[in-house]
Write an enzyme that holds these catalytic residues in place. Structure first.
Site, PDB file in Angstrom:
ATOM      1  NE  ARG A 114       7.034  -2.818  -3.263  1.00  0.00           N
ATOM      2  CZ  ARG A 114       7.663  -2.337  -2.154  1.00  0.00           C
ATOM      3  NH1 ARG A 114       8.746  -3.122  -1.424  1.00  0.00           N
ATOM      4  NH2 ARG A 114       7.028  -1.148  -1.285  1.00  0.00           N
TER       5      ARG A 114
ATOM      6  CG  HIS B 170       6.540   2.886 -10.604  1.00  0.00           C
ATOM      7  ND1 HIS B 170       7.693   3.178 -10.632  1.00  0.00           N
ATOM      8  CD2 HIS B 170       6.228   3.214  -9.096  1.00  0.00           C
ATOM      9  CE1 HIS B 170       8.246   3.708  -9.667  1.00  0.00           C
ATOM     10  NE2 HIS B 170       7.351   3.692  -8.606  1.00  0.00           N
TER      11      HIS B 170
ATOM     12  CG  PHE C  51      -2.119  -1.049   1.057  1.00  0.00           C
ATOM     13  CD1 PHE C  51      -2.142  -2.003   0.033  1.00  0.00           C
ATOM     14  CD2 PHE C  51      -2.739  -1.360   2.339  1.00  0.00           C
ATOM     15  CE1 PHE C  51      -2.987  -2.980  -0.116  1.00  0.00           C
ATOM     16  CE2 PHE C  51      -3.796  -2.118   2.268  1.00  0.00           C
ATOM     17  CZ  PHE C  51      -3.891  -3.179   1.226  1.00  0.00           C
ATOM     18  NE  ARG C  52       5.814   3.555   1.864  1.00  0.00           N
ATOM     19  CZ  ARG C  52       5.825   5.227   2.087  1.00  0.00           C
ATOM     20  NH1 ARG C  52       5.038   5.611   2.650  1.00  0.00           N
ATOM     21  NH2 ARG C  52       6.729   5.743   1.679  1.00  0.00           N
ATOM     22  CG  HIS C  53       3.649   0.588  -4.950  1.00  0.00           C
ATOM     23  ND1 HIS C  53       4.801   0.949  -5.801  1.00  0.00           N
ATOM     24  CD2 HIS C  53       4.199  -0.321  -3.917  1.00  0.00           C
ATOM     25  CE1 HIS C  53       5.660   0.272  -5.292  1.00  0.00           C
ATOM     26  NE2 HIS C  53       5.551  -0.582  -4.321  1.00  0.00           N
ATOM     27  NE  ARG C  54       1.616   7.931  -1.100  1.00  0.00           N
ATOM     28  CZ  ARG C  54       2.971   8.023  -0.930  1.00  0.00           C
ATOM     29  NH1 ARG C  54       3.314   6.945  -0.081  1.00  0.00           N
ATOM     30  NH2 ARG C  54       3.851   8.618  -1.358  1.00  0.00           N
TER      31      ARG C  54
ATOM     32  CD  GLU D 282      -6.210  -4.240   4.746  1.00  0.00           C
ATOM     33  OE1 GLU D 282      -5.553  -5.300   5.417  1.00  0.00           O
ATOM     34  OE2 GLU D 282      -6.126  -3.198   4.782  1.00  0.00           O
ATOM     35  CE1 TYR D 283     -12.854 -10.423   6.317  1.00  0.00           C
ATOM     36  CE2 TYR D 283     -11.884  -9.665   8.127  1.00  0.00           C
ATOM     37  CZ  TYR D 283     -12.803 -10.483   7.542  1.00  0.00           C
ATOM     38  OH  TYR D 283     -13.458 -11.458   8.387  1.00  0.00           O
ATOM     39  CB  SER D 284     -13.556  -3.632   7.659  1.00  0.00           C
ATOM     40  OG  SER D 284     -13.682  -3.238   8.909  1.00  0.00           O
TER      41      SER D 284
END
Length: 316
Positions: free
Chosen positions: A230, A225, A110-113, A119-121
């Protein structure tokens, strides 16, 4: 990986067909909704997409008009776009994935914004008792020259000790999690005489190797990217395993773009101005003085790794 109910939902989704006038990619249609296993109980699966190679070319030719007539085919145009970093046509293609991964992997992810995420809560629902544990051969010591990397693998008996600790901690933390919720593993109340702690509080007891799920929608350029970083050998193994799975999808979805990405991004290198001057001097037989060009010791090592043929001159 999936409950019987989830498997039935996947089979029903794959059994359904709908007529469409939009551009479709048969290879992706064949794999829609099917999970690619990653890290044991994790997975990546494509659930929707828009465009592909043909859509990229379509968008590019609107932009360039007559200027594309000299480009003999779609492959040549896509390679031209990739080579010169004309990114907007690639942004017209979009992929949506369903992912199941350990929380520590998603925190890097999630650093890739540049994507849309849901997401599951764990505030709303109880997390399943599913954890990621590394293979014994993947348990390694801390690198001495890379603060965020691994070095040598542990001997088997020491690796097993680490796994035992991880498994014991995960089991204990999950048992305490259920105890705070006052529930058993079937969701039934354990002790009617005491209250249940709020889910949003109980979850803080869980370790980051517990599995979570999310939907991730991203355009192709931003996805490339993500994959360049990654799927790289320097990335942490666990997120690299997911990147490798996504590469399988991209190769089927946009094979011409995948080829161009491999040639011009993934397998390419970026040189600074000083590094390029050093390389030219070495190739031309001139005096090579990396330090005088302003290269740091680390940059010199990296240049030597890229071009081992000139490494002796760089360190000489």
């Amino acid at each position: 990986m999936f409950s019987s109910e989830q498997k039935s939902a996947i089979e029903a989704a794959r059994a359904g067909w709908a007529q469409t006038r939009r551009l479709v990619v048969p290879a992706v249609e064949d794999m829609l909704y099917s999970p690619i296993p990653v890290l044991g109980s994790g997975f990546v699966r494509a659930v929707d997409y828009m465009g592909g190679d043909s859509g990229i070319v379509q968008g590019a030719r609107v932009s360039y008009g007559k200027g594309t007539r000299s480009t003999s085919d779609d492959r040549g145009l896509i390679r031209y776009l990739m080579r010169h970093r004309h990114t907007s046509p690639f942004e017209l293609a979009v992929l949506k994935l369903h992912v199941r991964a350990p929380i520590f992997v998603t925190r890097q992810w999630f650093r890739h914004r540049t994507a849309s995420i849901n997401e599951y809560s764990a505030r709303y629902s109880v997390l399943e008792k599913e954890f990621y544990f590394p293979r014994p051969e993947d348990i390694a010591t801390q690198s001495t020259n890379n603060k965020q990397g691994r070095a040598d693998a542990l001997p088997p008996e020491q690796a097993q000790q680490v796994l035992d600790i991880l498994r014991d901690d995960a089991a204990r933390c999950y048992d305490h999690y259920l105890d705070l919720l006052n529930e058993d593993e079937n969701g039934e109340r354990r002790d009617p005489s005491r209250p249940a702690i709020a889910r949003e509080l109980a979850r803080m007891n869980l370790p980051v190797n517990i599995m979570t799920q999310f939907y991730w929608q991203i355009n192709l350029w931003n996805l490339l990217h993500f994959l360049r970083l990654r799927a790289d050998s320097h990335a942490q193994y666990e997120i690299r395993a997911y990147a490798d799975a996504i590469l399988q999808i991209v190769e089927k979805w946009a094979p011409l773009t995948f080829e161009a990405f491999t040639d011009y991004m993934r397998d390419a290198v970026l040189l600074s101005g000083p590094a390029l001057r050093v390389l030219r001097a070495a190739m031309g037989g001139g005096t090579v003085n990396p330090a005088a060009e302003g290269l740091s010791k680390r940059e010199i090592r990296e240049l030597a790794d890229m071009f081992p043929e000139i490494a002796p001159r760089l360190h000489g």
